[in-house]
Write a protein that holds these residues in place. Structure first.
Motif, PDB file in Angstrom:
ATOM      1  N   ALA A 150      37.327  34.510  37.034  1.00 53.82           N
ATOM      2  CA  ALA A 150      36.011  33.910  36.784  1.00 53.82           C
ATOM      3  C   ALA A 150      34.907  34.962  36.860  1.00 53.82           C
ATOM      4  O   ALA A 150      33.918  34.903  36.133  1.00 53.82           O
ATOM      5  CB  ALA A 150      35.745  32.810  37.818  1.00 53.82           C
ATOM      6  N   ASP A 151      35.090  35.927  37.749  1.00 53.93           N
ATOM      7  CA  ASP A 151      34.028  36.887  38.087  1.00 53.93           C
ATOM      8  C   ASP A 151      34.587  38.296  37.982  1.00 53.93           C
ATOM      9  O   ASP A 151      35.067  38.827  38.948  1.00 53.93           O
ATOM     10  CB  ASP A 151      33.530  36.572  39.496  1.00 53.93           C
ATOM     11  CG  ASP A 151      32.409  37.478  39.970  1.00 53.93           C
ATOM     12  OD1 ASP A 151      31.818  38.169  39.142  1.00 53.93           O
ATOM     13  OD2 ASP A 151      32.129  37.481  41.185  1.00 53.93           O
ATOM     14  N   ASN A 152      34.594  38.949  36.842  1.00 47.33           N
ATOM     15  CA  ASN A 152      33.968  38.545  35.599  1.00 47.33           C
ATOM     16  C   ASN A 152      34.919  38.773  34.418  1.00 47.33           C
ATOM     17  O   ASN A 152      34.541  38.640  33.262  1.00 47.33           O
ATOM     18  CB  ASN A 152      32.655  39.363  35.478  1.00 47.33           C
ATOM     19  CG  ASN A 152      31.971  39.313  34.154  1.00 47.33           C
ATOM     20  OD1 ASN A 152      32.142  40.181  33.329  1.00 47.33           O
ATOM     21  ND2 ASN A 152      31.192  38.262  33.944  1.00 47.33           N
ATOM     22  N   SER A 155      35.679  29.533  43.473  1.00 45.49           N
ATOM     23  CA  SER A 155      36.142  30.387  44.594  1.00 45.49           C
ATOM     24  C   SER A 155      36.104  31.871  44.247  1.00 45.49           C
ATOM     25  O   SER A 155      36.991  32.634  44.618  1.00 45.49           O
ATOM     26  CB  SER A 155      37.569  30.007  45.018  1.00 45.49           C
ATOM     27  OG  SER A 155      37.632  28.664  45.403  1.00 45.49           O
ATOM     28  N   GLN A 156      35.072  32.302  43.579  1.00 49.42           N
ATOM     29  CA  GLN A 156      35.033  33.659  43.041  1.00 49.42           C
ATOM     30  C   GLN A 156      35.081  34.761  44.097  1.00 49.42           C
ATOM     31  O   GLN A 156      35.543  35.852  43.802  1.00 49.42           O
ATOM     32  CB  GLN A 156      33.784  33.849  42.174  1.00 49.42           C
ATOM     33  CG  GLN A 156      32.493  33.674  42.956  1.00 49.42           C
ATOM     34  CD  GLN A 156      31.264  33.777  42.076  1.00 49.42           C
ATOM     35  OE1 GLN A 156      30.640  32.782  41.764  1.00 49.42           O
ATOM     36  NE2 GLN A 156      30.921  34.970  41.671  1.00 49.42           N
ATOM     37  N   HIS A 157      34.555  34.490  45.284  1.00 44.99           N
ATOM     38  CA  HIS A 157      34.571  35.535  46.318  1.00 44.99           C
ATOM     39  C   HIS A 157      35.491  35.152  47.472  1.00 44.99           C
ATOM     40  O   HIS A 157      35.330  35.622  48.589  1.00 44.99           O
ATOM     41  CB  HIS A 157      33.152  35.806  46.831  1.00 44.99           C
ATOM     42  CG  HIS A 157      32.331  36.615  45.864  1.00 44.99           C
ATOM     43  ND1 HIS A 157      31.073  37.059  46.143  1.00 44.99           N
ATOM     44  CD2 HIS A 157      32.612  37.078  44.621  1.00 44.99           C
ATOM     45  CE1 HIS A 157      30.606  37.736  45.113  1.00 44.99           C
ATOM     46  NE2 HIS A 157      31.513  37.755  44.172  1.00 44.99           N
ATOM     47  N   ALA A 158      36.444  34.290  47.219  1.00 44.30           N
ATOM     48  CA  ALA A 158      37.341  33.779  48.252  1.00 44.30           C
ATOM     49  C   ALA A 158      38.761  33.805  47.695  1.00 44.30           C
ATOM     50  O   ALA A 158      38.955  34.158  46.533  1.00 44.30           O
ATOM     51  CB  ALA A 158      36.925  32.347  48.601  1.00 44.30           C
ATOM     52  N   GLY A 190      30.659  48.466  39.350  1.00 46.74           N
ATOM     53  CA  GLY A 190      30.155  48.453  40.734  1.00 46.74           C
ATOM     54  C   GLY A 190      29.333  47.213  41.064  1.00 46.74           C
ATOM     55  O   GLY A 190      28.595  47.209  42.049  1.00 46.74           O
ATOM     56  N   GLU A 191      29.497  46.142  40.272  1.00 45.18           N
ATOM     57  CA  GLU A 191      28.644  44.969  40.474  1.00 45.18           C
ATOM     58  C   GLU A 191      28.853  44.352  41.850  1.00 45.18           C
ATOM     59  O   GLU A 191      27.910  43.907  42.491  1.00 45.18           O
ATOM     60  CB  GLU A 191      28.926  43.939  39.379  1.00 45.18           C
ATOM     61  CG  GLU A 191      27.834  42.892  39.220  1.00 45.18           C
ATOM     62  CD  GLU A 191      28.032  41.649  40.072  1.00 45.18           C
ATOM     63  OE1 GLU A 191      27.097  40.841  40.140  1.00 45.18           O
ATOM     64  OE2 GLU A 191      29.114  41.471  40.686  1.00 45.18           O
ATOM     65  N   GLU A 192      30.111  44.355  42.321  1.00 45.27           N
ATOM     66  CA  GLU A 192      30.399  43.719  43.614  1.00 45.27           C
ATOM     67  C   GLU A 192      29.948  44.587  44.793  1.00 45.27           C
ATOM     68  O   GLU A 192      30.120  44.224  45.951  1.00 45.27           O
ATOM     69  CB  GLU A 192      31.892  43.380  43.726  1.00 45.27           C
ATOM     70  CG  GLU A 192      32.398  42.438  42.633  1.00 45.27           C
ATOM     71  CD  GLU A 192      31.768  41.041  42.656  1.00 45.27           C
ATOM     72  OE1 GLU A 192      30.927  40.774  43.538  1.00 45.27           O
ATOM     73  OE2 GLU A 192      32.116  40.233  41.773  1.00 45.27           O
ATOM     74  N   MET A 193      29.372  45.748  44.489  1.00 47.65           N
ATOM     75  CA  MET A 193      28.742  46.553  45.538  1.00 47.65           C
ATOM     76  C   MET A 193      27.232  46.477  45.408  1.00 47.65           C
ATOM     77  O   MET A 193      26.515  47.278  46.016  1.00 47.65           O
ATOM     78  CB  MET A 193      29.181  48.009  45.413  1.00 47.65           C
ATOM     79  CG  MET A 193      30.674  48.170  45.521  1.00 47.65           C
ATOM     80  SD  MET A 193      31.091  49.912  45.618  1.00 47.65           S
ATOM     81  CE  MET A 193      30.545  50.280  47.275  1.00 47.65           C
TER      82      MET A 193
HETATM   83 ZN   LIG Z   1      30.982  38.527  42.170  1.00 50.07          ZN
END
Ligand SMILES: [Zn+2]
Length: 459
Positions: free
Chosen positions: A125-127, A426-429, A159-162
């Motif tokens: 989902a991400d991304n 649940s994108q970050h789980a 690096g989006e998740e940072m």
């Molecule tokens: Zn994300």
């Protein structure tokens, strides 16, 4: 060579399993940007996955780097004729940690697994799923028409998740190279799983730490209670002057001057359905506002953490220190540079000058929003209606946060986001997933949009 043929080809791409194969290959790469051991994976995602895909579609690719960035960027462009409309798109190939061993039924985060009409896998989902849908739909339109009828520039970030370090600097340094007439990209959730959605900006965040350090060490409450100030009580009272007992923000500079009429009109059609989550507290937040206006049209403030004394082992003493981290999410109309100074003045005026303020390391970004009645929004909404028969939700901005200001302010483009996910993904789980119905419909929506761009785009 018709619009419906392009959409049919996009649906066929899904039905044949070709999209699943694309997403499976990409999910199979553990591109965790927060894990230093994965640095080679980040680069490899660009070199051996994105570059071949884009080059096969006639793009010219180059890797861009910036000293402030934590990972490389891939820039790709496909220019048919400089006189045509140029669409800028963006996606990120990095993901949050896999959280192996914590997924339902022992699922492997790095293997795309179909189950219960969903695809499970880290990044689906991400991304990765979202940019895979867009690239596949672009391919289907190109194959149907033989050309696109517009130009495309594509930026893939790792690096989006940072927190997208270096993205702003990179876009500022390459403004002319990167700039297009409009951004059309996909990230974030739909308003509701079954409802196509357009959002045109994002709220922004400022975290601020409040602290009272009264003295050295705790002092016995029997001997000193009533004589020594208690930092916990002082800080609780100070916070109560910032946000009222029902969650209403009391610092005027933390709020926009008003809810614009066009935003109110767009949100009137965006009823929230939080059936899968906890029950909403109707009396919470800005009085008189609908739930959608509270999340998408206004600021909200939270206490994220509050510590005083030793919560695990309280003792009979006046604690020497209290600390809290507060968070403000704000919309267009709030000046980010005024948020902390306004809080300082507010606390001083009310006698809370013992509270010290500090901001945790963060890049302060402005909130962004495109008017829901902007010609590009109306154009995209009409295209989605034509493709799906559904009226899309038009969210002036996302409730969450994206680095949209880089595209809307630094690169100066109208920004249209067409999300292919939903709030329950649940994108970050553990258990990140994409409903197949959204993926299939997303293929059709994007094929319709790309087709229409080659026909007649807003001036
Ligand atoms: Zn994300």
């Amino acid at each position: 060579m018709t619009r419906s043929a392009a959409i049919q080809r996009a649906q066929q791409y899904f039905d044949d399993g070709a999209l699943f194969a694309d997403v499976a290959r990409r999910v199979g790469r553990p591109t965790e940007s927060q894990n230093p051991e994965r640095a080679a994976e980040l680069r490899d995602y660009l070199d051996s996955e994105m570059r071949p895909t884009l080059e096969a579609l006639g793009f010219t690719c180059r890797v861009l780097e910036h000293p402030r960035a934590k990972g490389p960027f891939l820039f790709a462009e496909r220019i048919e004729d400089p006189a045509l409309t140029t669409v800028f798109s963006y996606g990120h190939g990095d993901v949050v940690p896999g959280m192996e061993g914590r997924w339902r039924d022992g699922l492997d985060p790095w293997a795309l697994t179909p189950k219960d009409d969903r695809w499970y896998g880290r990044g689906v989902a991400d991304n990765k799923g979202q940019h895979s849908i867009n690239l596949a739909a672009l391919k289907c339109v190109l194959e149907t028409r033989g050309k696109l009828g517009f130009n495309v520039k594509y930026l893939i970030e790792m690096g989006e998740e940072m927190g997208s370090p270096g993205l702003l600097d990179l876009c500022a340094a390459h403004r002319d190279l990167l700039r297009g007439d409009v951004l059309i990209a996909s990230d974030g959730p739909r308003l509701l799983a079954e409802r196509p959605t357009l959002f045109m900006g994002s709220r922004a965040i400022i975290n601020v730490d409040l602290e009272i350090n009264a003295r050295e060490g705790g002092h016995h409450s029997g001997n000193w209670g009533g004589l020594l100030s208690n930092p916990g009580i002082q800080l609780a009272n100070a916070i109560a002057t910032i946000v009222g007992p029902t969650g209403r923000i009391l610092v005027p500079e933390w709020l926009p001057p008003a809810l614009p009429d066009s935003v109110r009109r767009a949100l009137a059609d965006c009823a929230l359905d939080m059936a899968d989550g906890p029950a909403i507290d109707p009396g919470w937040g800005e009085p008189g506002f609908t739930a959608a206006e509270k999340v998408y049209g206004w600021s909200s403030a939270e206490v994220l953490a509050f510590v005083c004394g030793n919560p695990d082992k309280p003792v009979h003493a006046i604690p020497p220190r209290a600390w809290a981290r507060m968070q403000l999410r704000y919309v267009v109309g709030v000046d980010p540079d005024a948020v902390v100074p306004a809080l300082r003045r507010h606390l001083d005026r009310l006698g809370y000058d013992m509270v010290t303020l500090s901001s945790p390391r963060q890049e302060i970004a402005p909130a962004t929003r495109l008017d829901p009645e902007h010609p590009w929004v109306q154009w995209a909404a009409a295209s989605i209606v034509r493709t799906t028969g559904k009226k899309p939700a038009l969210l002036p901005n996302l409730g969450g946060t994206l680095p949209n200001h880089v595209f809307s302010d630094t690169l100066g483009m109208p920004t249209l986001w067409v999300p292919h996910s939903y709030a329950g993904c649940s994108q970050h789980a553990p258990n990140e997933h994409l409903p197949v119905a959204i993926a299939r419909e997303g293929m059709a929506i994007m094929a319709g949009l790309y087709w229409d761009l080659g026909e007649k785009a807003p001036a």
